[in-house]
Design a protein around this motif. Structure first.
Motif, PDB file in Angstrom:
ATOM      1  N   GLY A  53     -19.692 -26.756  14.488  1.00  0.00           N
ATOM      2  CA  GLY A  53     -20.752 -27.751  14.578  1.00  0.00           C
ATOM      3  C   GLY A  53     -21.552 -27.848  13.293  1.00  0.00           C
ATOM      4  O   GLY A  53     -21.829 -26.853  12.632  1.00  0.00           O
ATOM      5  N   GLY A  54     -21.925 -29.069  12.946  1.00  0.00           N
ATOM      6  CA  GLY A  54     -22.719 -29.275  11.745  1.00  0.00           C
ATOM      7  C   GLY A  54     -24.106 -28.662  11.873  1.00  0.00           C
ATOM      8  O   GLY A  54     -24.703 -28.634  12.958  1.00  0.00           O
ATOM      9  N   ILE A  55     -24.609 -28.162  10.760  1.00  0.00           N
ATOM     10  CA  ILE A  55     -25.975 -27.626  10.709  1.00  0.00           C
ATOM     11  C   ILE A  55     -26.759 -28.478   9.718  1.00  0.00           C
ATOM     12  O   ILE A  55     -26.419 -28.532   8.534  1.00  0.00           O
ATOM     13  N   ASP A  56     -27.760 -29.149  10.207  1.00  0.00           N
ATOM     14  CA  ASP A  56     -28.607 -29.990   9.364  1.00  0.00           C
ATOM     15  C   ASP A  56     -29.852 -29.184   9.021  1.00  0.00           C
ATOM     16  O   ASP A  56     -30.720 -28.971   9.875  1.00  0.00           O
ATOM     17  N   PRO A  57     -29.990 -28.750   7.764  1.00  0.00           N
ATOM     18  CA  PRO A  57     -31.098 -27.871   7.404  1.00  0.00           C
ATOM     19  C   PRO A  57     -32.392 -28.594   7.065  1.00  0.00           C
ATOM     20  O   PRO A  57     -33.335 -27.959   6.612  1.00  0.00           O
ATOM     21  N   HIS A  58     -32.444 -29.920   7.317  1.00  0.00           N
ATOM     22  CA  HIS A  58     -33.594 -30.674   6.809  1.00  0.00           C
ATOM     23  C   HIS A  58     -33.857 -31.895   7.672  1.00  0.00           C
ATOM     24  O   HIS A  58     -33.297 -32.960   7.462  1.00  0.00           O
ATOM     25  N   GLY A  84     -23.487 -37.533  15.839  1.00  0.00           N
ATOM     26  CA  GLY A  84     -23.011 -37.425  14.471  1.00  0.00           C
ATOM     27  C   GLY A  84     -22.317 -36.129  14.127  1.00  0.00           C
ATOM     28  O   GLY A  84     -21.959 -35.916  12.961  1.00  0.00           O
ATOM     29  N   GLY A  85     -22.128 -35.235  15.090  1.00  0.00           N
ATOM     30  CA  GLY A  85     -21.410 -33.993  14.824  1.00  0.00           C
ATOM     31  C   GLY A  85     -22.278 -32.810  14.464  1.00  0.00           C
ATOM     32  O   GLY A  85     -21.771 -31.759  14.076  1.00  0.00           O
ATOM     33  N   THR A  86     -23.589 -32.957  14.599  1.00  0.00           N
ATOM     34  CA  THR A  86     -24.517 -31.866  14.282  1.00  0.00           C
ATOM     35  C   THR A  86     -24.923 -31.157  15.558  1.00  0.00           C
ATOM     36  O   THR A  86     -25.332 -31.795  16.533  1.00  0.00           O
ATOM     37  N   THR A  87     -24.831 -29.833  15.558  1.00  0.00           N
ATOM     38  CA  THR A  87     -25.151 -29.039  16.751  1.00  0.00           C
ATOM     39  C   THR A  87     -26.379 -28.155  16.569  1.00  0.00           C
ATOM     40  O   THR A  87     -26.835 -27.546  17.523  1.00  0.00           O
ATOM     41  N   THR A  88     -26.886 -28.072  15.333  1.00  0.00           N
ATOM     42  CA  THR A  88     -28.102 -27.301  15.051  1.00  0.00           C
ATOM     43  C   THR A  88     -28.898 -28.037  13.983  1.00  0.00           C
ATOM     44  O   THR A  88     -28.327 -28.487  12.988  1.00  0.00           O
ATOM     45  N   ILE A  89     -30.197 -28.144  14.190  1.00  0.00           N
ATOM     46  CA  ILE A  89     -31.087 -28.668  13.158  1.00  0.00           C
ATOM     47  C   ILE A  89     -32.163 -27.630  12.857  1.00  0.00           C
ATOM     48  O   ILE A  89     -32.480 -26.774  13.688  1.00  0.00           O
ATOM     49  N   ILE A  90     -32.697 -27.711  11.640  1.00  0.00           N
ATOM     50  CA  ILE A  90     -33.886 -26.928  11.296  1.00  0.00           C
ATOM     51  C   ILE A  90     -34.947 -27.928  10.856  1.00  0.00           C
ATOM     52  O   ILE A  90     -34.794 -28.608   9.842  1.00  0.00           O
ATOM     53  N   VAL A 365     -16.589 -28.222   5.181  1.00  0.00           N
ATOM     54  CA  VAL A 365     -17.166 -27.391   6.244  1.00  0.00           C
ATOM     55  C   VAL A 365     -18.267 -26.489   5.685  1.00  0.00           C
ATOM     56  O   VAL A 365     -19.319 -26.312   6.303  1.00  0.00           O
ATOM     57  N   ASP A 366     -18.036 -25.943   4.511  1.00  0.00           N
ATOM     58  CA  ASP A 366     -19.045 -25.085   3.897  1.00  0.00           C
ATOM     59  C   ASP A 366     -20.323 -25.864   3.653  1.00  0.00           C
ATOM     60  O   ASP A 366     -21.425 -25.395   3.962  1.00  0.00           O
ATOM     61  N   ILE A 367     -20.203 -27.070   3.108  1.00  0.00           N
ATOM     62  CA  ILE A 367     -21.373 -27.868   2.752  1.00  0.00           C
ATOM     63  C   ILE A 367     -22.109 -28.369   3.988  1.00  0.00           C
ATOM     64  O   ILE A 367     -23.347 -28.370   4.027  1.00  0.00           O
ATOM     65  N   VAL A 368     -21.369 -28.787   5.000  1.00  0.00           N
ATOM     66  CA  VAL A 368     -21.993 -29.438   6.140  1.00  0.00           C
ATOM     67  C   VAL A 368     -22.449 -28.455   7.216  1.00  0.00           C
ATOM     68  O   VAL A 368     -23.201 -28.819   8.111  1.00  0.00           O
ATOM     69  N   SER A 369     -22.023 -27.175   7.085  1.00  0.00           N
ATOM     70  CA  SER A 369     -22.326 -26.230   8.163  1.00  0.00           C
ATOM     71  C   SER A 369     -22.502 -24.791   7.688  1.00  0.00           C
ATOM     72  O   SER A 369     -23.579 -24.209   7.813  1.00  0.00           O
ATOM     73  N   THR A 370     -21.445 -24.206   7.115  1.00  0.00           N
ATOM     74  CA  THR A 370     -21.405 -22.759   6.923  1.00  0.00           C
ATOM     75  C   THR A 370     -22.461 -22.248   5.965  1.00  0.00           C
ATOM     76  O   THR A 370     -23.138 -21.246   6.232  1.00  0.00           O
ATOM     77  N   PRO A 380     -23.120 -14.994  11.527  1.00  0.00           N
ATOM     78  CA  PRO A 380     -21.991 -15.807  11.981  1.00  0.00           C
ATOM     79  C   PRO A 380     -22.150 -16.386  13.379  1.00  0.00           C
ATOM     80  O   PRO A 380     -21.189 -16.901  13.941  1.00  0.00           O
ATOM     81  N   ARG A 381     -23.367 -16.304  13.944  1.00  0.00           N
ATOM     82  CA  ARG A 381     -23.562 -16.931  15.249  1.00  0.00           C
ATOM     83  C   ARG A 381     -23.254 -18.421  15.164  1.00  0.00           C
ATOM     84  O   ARG A 381     -22.635 -18.989  16.077  1.00  0.00           O
ATOM     85  N   LYS A 382     -23.711 -19.039  14.089  1.00  0.00           N
ATOM     86  CA  LYS A 382     -23.473 -20.461  13.855  1.00  0.00           C
ATOM     87  C   LYS A 382     -22.697 -20.626  12.552  1.00  0.00           C
ATOM     88  O   LYS A 382     -22.634 -19.734  11.716  1.00  0.00           O
ATOM     89  N   GLY A 383     -22.108 -21.810  12.381  1.00  0.00           N
ATOM     90  CA  GLY A 383     -21.536 -22.169  11.096  1.00  0.00           C
ATOM     91  C   GLY A 383     -20.089 -21.789  10.876  1.00  0.00           C
ATOM     92  O   GLY A 383     -19.559 -22.013   9.789  1.00  0.00           O
ATOM     93  N   THR A 384     -19.435 -21.236  11.878  1.00  0.00           N
ATOM     94  CA  THR A 384     -18.024 -20.881  11.718  1.00  0.00           C
ATOM     95  C   THR A 384     -17.337 -20.881  13.073  1.00  0.00           C
ATOM     96  O   THR A 384     -17.992 -20.992  14.131  1.00  0.00           O
ATOM     97  N   ILE A 385     -16.029 -20.756  13.045  1.00  0.00           N
ATOM     98  CA  ILE A 385     -15.228 -20.608  14.261  1.00  0.00           C
ATOM     99  C   ILE A 385     -14.595 -19.235  14.189  1.00  0.00           C
ATOM    100  O   ILE A 385     -13.650 -18.999  13.422  1.00  0.00           O
TER     101      ILE A 385
END
Length: 461
Positions: A53-58, A84-90, A365-370, A380-385
């Protein structure tokens, strides 16, 4: 009953392979071939990439600014993010000078509680540094799991902090294991240029960009990086827009200073000419830092490809064109700053990056999530499989073509800044902790199922 996801192509920041996923109790329980399918729901991912899942840091949801409040709250904003494919936001928690930090954090919890459809956390704004603030920071980290602090170098007389506050925040972060974030623009000079423009009768949206030139972003970025080196601390520069800022980050990193950089999809595909639209249309594209001349886009893409910039945030801060943006119809400085971008971040990076050969699939994947998961204490709870990670997953169709539009988006706003942009690829189904939020492009989640995430301390990227 758990789920087994079959026939998909799993893509992480490190690997691309075909395997099945066993999902139990919200976690990835097993990865392999020939998993026992009895008593499990089968999810067929044939033809899809399976991304973490995507992580949006902003993001900025339910945020007061410029005499109004953002059009998207935690309910509408997180629903659009999920599409949009994001599963976590900050999200950014704003603070008030002279008031306890805990008051502001409580306000943000009140805004988000029972609203979010995906998981979320907070960054904390630092607008002043004194004995009271210093005394609160350890508790903020320990009790709230907030391990990132934002300092504004712009918005004079609103959010802007002085260099002393930034430096003391960097020192505190080094001691406490936190990451300092900066909005890097020279707010003092910008304030002067805005006053000069208005006195000359220059009120149109294009003057938002003309009074915030790239050199002032580059100067502030370099200044923040040098203060970080002096403090022997760590820095994350948000929404980098221009070659001048990229140069400062690259030089600081080359000299051993721990500086990270984020850009946003709007700066990768839009340019300053959008602010010159007729009939005040340019107001739709007023955000800070502003859009730049088109040649800066290649500098940003090169920086992502070479690792000089590491993440992509949306900087989602939505205001309606009618009834909000038009507050500044006769004065560009009164146009609420921000745009609706949370839903299209993931797809734009794939389409303009991977599909056009600018970046690789694993780098995507690194840029959009990891990388965000690592920088902000979620990996590694989030950002990887991986076995044991949360089953935050995106089933992504890499070949479908579509056109971005306000007619089809899910953001609570009356325009889309990417209107008419043709993209390749689309999230089809999205799971958060093993449960569908989006299934076959239909929202099947519930507001309030998103969990607040307490994050661990900074340990590098």
């Amino acid at each position: 009953m758990g789920k087994i996801m079959i026939n998909g192509t799993i893509v992480t920041a490190a690997d691309t392979y075909q395997a099945d996923l066993l999902i139990e109790d919200g976690k990835i329980a097993s990865i392999g071939k020939g998993l026992n399918r009895e008593t499990h729901e089968i999810v067929d991912a044939s033809g899809y990439y399976v991304f973490p899942g995507g992580i949006d840091p902003h993001t900025h949801l339910d945020m007061p600014f410029g005499g109004t409040v953002t059009a998207d709250n935690f309910e509408t904003g997180t629903r659009a993010a999920a599409f949009g494919g994001t599963t976590t936001i900050i999200d950014f928690c704003l603070t008030d000078k002279g008031k306890p930090l805990s008051d502001s954090i409580r306000t943000w919890h009140d805004k988000s509680r029972g609203q979010a459809a995906i998981d979320y956390s907070f960054h904390l704004m630092i607008g002043e540094m004194n004995a009271e603030v210093l005394a609160e920071l350890p508790e903020v980290i320990r009790e709230e799991g907030i391990t990132s602090f934002k300092v504004f170098m712009a918005y004079k007389n609103v959010f802007q902090a002085d260099d002393g506050t930034l430096f003391q925040t960097l020192l505190a972060a080094r001691k406490l294991g936190a990451l300092v974030m900066v909005h890097a623009e020279n707010g003092d000079v910008i304030d002067y240029l805005i006053r000069e423009a208005l006195q000359a009768g220059n009120t149109e949206p294009i003057y938002h960009a003309l009074t915030r030139p790239p050199v002032l972003e580059g100067e502030a970025t370099g200044r923040a990086a040098k203060l970080t080196g002096l403090a022997q601390s760590q820095l994350y520069v948000v929404h980098v827009t221009c070659a001048e800022a990229v140069k400062q980050i690259a030089e600081a990193r080359a000299s051993g200073v721990e500086v990270w950089g984020e850009t946003c999809p709007q700066y990768l595909v839009l340019d300053r000419s959008a602010l010159e639209g007729p009939d005040f249309e340019g107001a739709k594209y007023v955000w800070s830092p502003p859009l730049r001349e088109a040649e800066h886009q290649e500098a940003l893409w090169n920086a992502l490809r070479c690792g000089e910039l590491q993440t992509l945030g949306s900087d989602h801060c939505s205001f309606n064109f009618k009834g909000q943006k038009d507050l500044g119809r006769h004065n560009f400085s009164l146009i609420p700053n921000g745009g609706p971008t949370i839903e299209d971040r993931f797809s734009i990076l794939y389409s303009e990056g991977v599909a056009k050969g600018r970046i690789g699939l694993n780098q995507f994947v690194d840029i959009v999530s990891t990388r965000s998961a690592k920088l902000f204490g979620l990996f590694p709870r989030k950002g990887t499989i991986a076995v044991g990670s949360d089953a935050d997953l995106v089933l992504f169709d890499p070949v479908v073509e579509r056109t971005l539009s306000a007619e089809t988006h899910h953001m609570n706003v009356d325009y889309n800044p990417f209107e008419g942009l043709k993209v390749t690829g689309e999230p089809v189904s999205v799971l958060v902790r093993g449960e569908f939020v989006i299934r076959d492009k239909v929202f099947v989640g519930n507001s309030g199922t998103g969990q607040y995430l307490r994050r661990v301390g900074y340990s590098g990227g």
